[in-house]
Enzyme design. Structure first.
Site, PDB file in Angstrom:
ATOM      1  N   SER A 169      -0.696   3.995   0.656  1.00  0.00           N
ATOM      2  CA  SER A 169      -1.339   5.172   1.651  1.00  0.00           C
ATOM      3  C   SER A 169      -0.711   5.637   2.732  1.00  0.00           C
ATOM      4  O   SER A 169      -0.802   6.781   3.194  1.00  0.00           O
ATOM      5  CB  SER A 169      -2.726   4.515   2.363  1.00  0.00           C
ATOM      6  OG  SER A 169      -3.516   4.127   0.997  1.00  0.00           O
ATOM      7  N   GLY A 201     -15.306  -5.659 -11.504  1.00  0.00           N
ATOM      8  CA  GLY A 201     -15.047  -5.855  -9.944  1.00  0.00           C
ATOM      9  C   GLY A 201     -15.521  -4.502  -9.291  1.00  0.00           C
ATOM     10  O   GLY A 201     -16.225  -3.765  -9.625  1.00  0.00           O
ATOM     11  N   SER A 239       0.816  -1.173  -0.077  1.00  0.00           N
ATOM     12  CA  SER A 239       0.161  -0.109   0.063  1.00  0.00           C
ATOM     13  C   SER A 239       0.880   1.170  -0.025  1.00  0.00           C
ATOM     14  O   SER A 239       1.923   1.176   0.650  1.00  0.00           O
ATOM     15  CB  SER A 239      -0.843   0.049   1.151  1.00  0.00           C
ATOM     16  OG  SER A 239      -1.578   1.233   1.225  1.00  0.00           O
ATOM     17  N   ILE A 267      -6.937   1.935 -14.066  1.00  0.00           N
ATOM     18  CA  ILE A 267      -6.672   2.088 -12.416  1.00  0.00           C
ATOM     19  C   ILE A 267      -5.485   1.440 -12.051  1.00  0.00           C
ATOM     20  O   ILE A 267      -5.168   1.663 -10.683  1.00  0.00           O
ATOM     21  CB  ILE A 267      -8.186   1.490 -11.669  1.00  0.00           C
ATOM     22  CG1 ILE A 267      -8.017  -0.149 -12.152  1.00  0.00           C
ATOM     23  CG2 ILE A 267      -9.325   2.072 -11.888  1.00  0.00           C
ATOM     24  CD1 ILE A 267      -8.912  -1.082 -11.211  1.00  0.00           C
ATOM     25  N   LYS A 322     -12.760  -4.478   1.742  1.00  0.00           N
ATOM     26  CA  LYS A 322     -13.768  -3.156   1.631  1.00  0.00           C
ATOM     27  C   LYS A 322     -15.278  -3.812   1.650  1.00  0.00           C
ATOM     28  O   LYS A 322     -15.911  -2.699   2.228  1.00  0.00           O
ATOM     29  CB  LYS A 322     -13.572  -2.652  -0.058  1.00  0.00           C
ATOM     30  CG  LYS A 322     -12.375  -1.949  -0.123  1.00  0.00           C
ATOM     31  CD  LYS A 322     -12.421  -1.591  -1.513  1.00  0.00           C
ATOM     32  CE  LYS A 322     -10.953  -0.687  -1.727  1.00  0.00           C
ATOM     33  NZ  LYS A 322     -10.719  -0.019  -2.931  1.00  0.00           N
ATOM     34  N   ASP A 380     -13.713   6.522  -3.525  1.00  0.00           N
ATOM     35  CA  ASP A 380     -13.071   5.811  -4.715  1.00  0.00           C
ATOM     36  C   ASP A 380     -13.786   6.502  -5.781  1.00  0.00           C
ATOM     37  O   ASP A 380     -13.046   6.863  -6.977  1.00  0.00           O
ATOM     38  CB  ASP A 380     -13.355   4.315  -5.057  1.00  0.00           C
ATOM     39  CG  ASP A 380     -12.166   3.345  -3.778  1.00  0.00           C
ATOM     40  OD1 ASP A 380     -11.087   4.040  -3.557  1.00  0.00           O
ATOM     41  OD2 ASP A 380     -12.492   2.183  -3.480  1.00  0.00           O
TER      42      ASP A 380
HETATM   43  P1  ATR Z   1     -11.534  -5.368  -7.878  1.00  0.00           P
HETATM   44  O1  ATR Z   1     -12.658  -5.508  -7.085  1.00  0.00           O
HETATM   45  O2  ATR Z   1     -10.223  -4.580  -7.358  1.00  0.00           O
HETATM   46  O3  ATR Z   1     -11.762  -4.370  -9.304  1.00  0.00           O
HETATM   47  P2  ATR Z   1     -11.693  -8.017  -9.058  1.00  0.00           P
HETATM   48  O4  ATR Z   1     -13.010  -8.044  -8.240  1.00  0.00           O
HETATM   49  O5  ATR Z   1     -10.725  -9.106  -8.919  1.00  0.00           O
HETATM   50  O6  ATR Z   1     -10.809  -6.586  -8.305  1.00  0.00           O
HETATM   51  O7  ATR Z   1     -11.830  -7.730 -10.297  1.00  0.00           O
HETATM   52  C1  ATR Z   1     -10.612  -7.666 -11.348  1.00  0.00           C
HETATM   53  C2  ATR Z   1     -11.249  -7.454 -12.726  1.00  0.00           C
HETATM   54  O8  ATR Z   1     -10.127  -7.986 -13.477  1.00  0.00           O
HETATM   55  C3  ATR Z   1     -12.490  -8.306 -13.261  1.00  0.00           C
HETATM   56  O9  ATR Z   1     -13.164  -7.475 -14.077  1.00  0.00           O
HETATM   57  C4  ATR Z   1     -11.873  -9.805 -13.922  1.00  0.00           C
HETATM   58  O10 ATR Z   1     -12.783 -10.183 -14.834  1.00  0.00           O
HETATM   59  P3  ATR Z   1     -13.712 -11.242 -14.489  1.00  0.00           P
HETATM   60  O11 ATR Z   1     -14.732 -10.996 -13.744  1.00  0.00           O
HETATM   61  O12 ATR Z   1     -13.827 -12.185 -15.810  1.00  0.00           O
HETATM   62  O13 ATR Z   1     -12.953 -12.138 -13.627  1.00  0.00           O
HETATM   63  C5  ATR Z   1     -10.739  -8.716 -14.765  1.00  0.00           C
HETATM   64  N1  ATR Z   1      -9.847  -9.565 -14.948  1.00  0.00           N
HETATM   65  C6  ATR Z   1      -8.808 -10.609 -14.199  1.00  0.00           C
HETATM   66  N2  ATR Z   1      -7.897 -10.964 -15.190  1.00  0.00           N
HETATM   67  C7  ATR Z   1      -8.489 -10.844 -16.290  1.00  0.00           C
HETATM   68  C8  ATR Z   1      -8.149 -11.879 -17.761  1.00  0.00           C
HETATM   69  N3  ATR Z   1      -6.940 -12.485 -17.782  1.00  0.00           N
HETATM   70  N4  ATR Z   1      -8.775 -11.347 -18.925  1.00  0.00           N
HETATM   71  C9  ATR Z   1      -9.913 -10.431 -18.703  1.00  0.00           C
HETATM   72  N5  ATR Z   1     -10.349  -9.856 -17.379  1.00  0.00           N
HETATM   73  C10 ATR Z   1      -9.365 -10.098 -16.444  1.00  0.00           C
END
Ligand code: ATR
Length: 279
Positions: A21, A132, A19, A219, A70, A107
């Site tokens: 922060s 996410g 982090s 992000i 969170k 956020d």
């Molecule tokens: P956060 O809450 O921080 O946004 P998260 O819930 O883990 O973290 O979300 C990660 C995002 O990256 C999700 O939209 C994920 O897609 P999925 O919902 O299909 O899992 C996306 N993501 C992670 N790896 C990916 C990959 N190899 N290709 C496409 N999208 C990916």
């Protein structure tokens, strides 16, 4: 400076060692000469309830929450602000003088403040990749900011559909495979997936259809210049990196804990980049 009256806040995460922060808030504490400190608090998810019970007894002013806390924190709060309620996640907690535990989400605010200077009048269509927690805060921010249409694309389409239903009319879902074409007419492209992060594969997307006036933002801030931002910059797009969102989301948190609305000073960015190298 820290005396016996010093105000203490921190960040709860598991892990928390990545982090930025602490570097961010302690920079401001030092700059404004405030009697206070901001500390990292590594807390396992199963230990969160116990920790939340104890913190008010220690006189802690509040804390930030990062992954995976969170959402987990919500049952232990006495109050949640509108943004946190709608987004369903809390990144900032204030422990009020009467001991009540108040949850906020800064956020969406941080995301919008970071891009605001660059999107003036260009708010017809935004394309958001990911579904996410971060994507949810971003869509919420974009709606509040008055974007006409938000196209949401996620590898797992059902997650995007669930999210769009939560938002009602202005968020529309397209399939992940159509992401190149979805950029047509867009004013803003947001990568809210974890793709492009160090140790993860890059986001594969062609920017050919993206209008020249569009803004591209990510992000992900490790690395600061993600492959997406590098590509966009090389093609002449205005790019906004994720470190700005981190700095802006911290402003309201600092204000409620320490009583001063801090400024995003020019020295802050190099300070955080240096701290990132120290990890
Ligand atoms: P956060 O809450 O921080 O946004 P998260 O819930 O883990 O973290 O979300 C990660 C995002 O990256 C999700 O939209 C994920 O897609 P999925 O919902 O299909 O899992 C996306 N993501 C992670 N790896 C990916 C990959 N190899 N290709 C496409 N999208 C990916």
């Amino acid at each position: 400076m820290l005396s016996g009256k010093g105000k203490v806040a921190g960040v709860i995460g598991w892990p928390v060692s990545h982090s930025l922060s602490p570097a961010l808030h302690n920079f401001w504490l030092n700059y404004y000469n405030i009697d206070g400190v901001y500390i990292p608090m590594p807390v396992k998810p199963e230990e969160l309830p116990e920790v939340i019970k104890v913190l008010p007894k220690l006189g802690i002013r509040g804390f930030n929450l990062t992954l995976p806390h969170k959402e987990l924190v919500i049952p232990y709060l006495d109050f949640m602000d509108e943004d946190a309620k709608f987004i369903g996640a809390v990144n900032t907690v204030l422990i009020a003088n009467d001991g009540t535990i108040q949850g906020m989400n800064t956020d969406a605010y941080g995301f919008i403040r970071n891009i605001q200077p660059h999107i003036d009048g260009k708010k017809n269509k935004a394309v958001v990749l990911g579904a996410g927690g971060a994507a949810k805060a971003i869509c919420y921010g974009l709606i509040k900011e008055g974007f006409g249409e938000i196209l949401l694309l996620n590898r797992t389409q059902e997650k995007a559909e669930e999210m769009a239903a939560h938002f009602g009319g202005r968020v529309h879902v397209k399939s992940w495979d159509t992401r190149n074409r979805a950029l047509d007419w867009a004013d803003l492209l947001v990568n809210a997936t974890s793709l492009g992060m160090e140790s993860k594969e890059p986001l594969e997307i062609s920017l050919d259809m993206l209008p020249k006036h569009a803004v591209v933002t990510d992000i992900v801030y490790t690395p600061l210049q993600t492959p997406l931002l590098k590509d966009a910059k090389g093609r002449g797009y205005l790019v906004v990196d994720g470190l700005g969102m981190l700095m802006h989301q911290a402003v309201p948190a600092f204000r409620v804990w320490y009583g001063i609305k801090p400024e995003i000073l020019p020295e802050l960015r190099p300070h955080l980049i240096k701290a990132q190298g120290v990890k």
